[in-house]
Scaffold this motif. Structure first.
Motif, PDB file in Angstrom:
ATOM      1  N   ALA A 156      -4.698  -0.092   8.324  1.00 39.53           N
ATOM      2  CA  ALA A 156      -5.529   0.404   7.633  1.00 39.53           C
ATOM      3  C   ALA A 156      -6.941   0.314   7.323  1.00 39.53           C
ATOM      4  CB  ALA A 156      -5.016   1.530   7.235  1.00 39.53           C
ATOM      5  N   GLU A 157      -6.682  -0.734   6.355  1.00 38.98           N
ATOM      6  CA  GLU A 157      -7.820  -1.212   5.254  1.00 38.98           C
ATOM      7  C   GLU A 157      -8.471  -2.153   6.370  1.00 38.98           C
ATOM      8  OE1 GLU A 157      -6.343  -3.027   1.778  1.00 38.98           O
ATOM      9  OE2 GLU A 157      -6.077  -0.686   0.975  1.00 38.98           O
ATOM     10  N   SER A 182      -0.003   5.427  10.595  1.00 39.78           N
ATOM     11  CA  SER A 182       1.761   5.579  10.575  1.00 39.78           C
ATOM     12  C   SER A 182       1.996   6.709  11.408  1.00 39.78           C
ATOM     13  CB  SER A 182       0.748   6.957   9.187  1.00 39.78           C
ATOM     14  OG  SER A 182       2.656   7.335   8.518  1.00 39.78           O
ATOM     15  N   THR A 237      -5.172   5.554   7.479  1.00 32.25           N
ATOM     16  CA  THR A 237      -3.748   5.360   7.456  1.00 32.25           C
ATOM     17  C   THR A 237      -2.402   6.182   8.103  1.00 32.25           C
ATOM     18  OG1 THR A 237      -4.410   7.394   5.225  1.00 32.25           O
ATOM     19  CG2 THR A 237      -3.998   4.107   5.141  1.00 32.25           C
ATOM     20  N   TYR A 254      -0.774   0.440   5.350  1.00 32.83           N
ATOM     21  CA  TYR A 254      -2.509   0.579   4.698  1.00 32.83           C
ATOM     22  C   TYR A 254      -3.454  -0.693   4.683  1.00 32.83           C
ATOM     23  CZ  TYR A 254      -0.493  -2.325   0.540  1.00 32.83           C
ATOM     24  OH  TYR A 254      -0.666  -3.692  -0.221  1.00 32.83           O
ATOM     25  N   GLN A 255      -2.496  -2.087   4.786  1.00 33.38           N
ATOM     26  CA  GLN A 255      -3.551  -3.206   4.407  1.00 33.38           C
ATOM     27  C   GLN A 255      -4.024  -3.347   6.485  1.00 33.38           C
ATOM     28  OE1 GLN A 255       0.357  -5.846   4.308  1.00 33.38           O
ATOM     29  NE2 GLN A 255      -1.009  -5.897   2.493  1.00 33.38           N
TER      30      GLN A 255
END
Length: 85
Positions: free
Chosen positions: A38-39, A49, A45, A35-36
């Motif tokens: 992706a952000e 993934s 995400t 998620y880090q």
């Protein structure tokens, strides 16, 4: 040791070739979460993934570019070409 690699094969009249996405290795070395990534990169995400789990997906060059920028690494640290034998 490589774990969870995404393999993309190219078929033609010539030999099959494999392109391996080594994202799992980078995530482990840098101790970051999906998620880090992706952000920070604007990637979904789901895409991050899938790449981390080694799913067989088409990867855009813009995605690889974002990952290189995020990890501050060379292309060869993310992508590996392995010819079929």
């Amino acid at each position: 040791m490589q774990l969870n690699i995404c393999q993309y094969s190219v078929s033609s009249n010539y030999n099959k070739r494999m392109i391996i996405i080594k994202l799992y290795d980078l995530v482990w070395r840098h101790k970051v979460k999906g998620y880090q990534i992706a952000e920070a990169t604007g990637l979904s995400t789901a895409t991050v993934s899938k790449l981390m789990q080694g799913e067989n997906i088409d990867v855009k060059l813009s995605t690889i570019n974002k990952l290189c920028k995020f990890f501050n690494c060379e292309l060869s640290e993310i992508v590996e070409y392995v010819p079929d034998k």
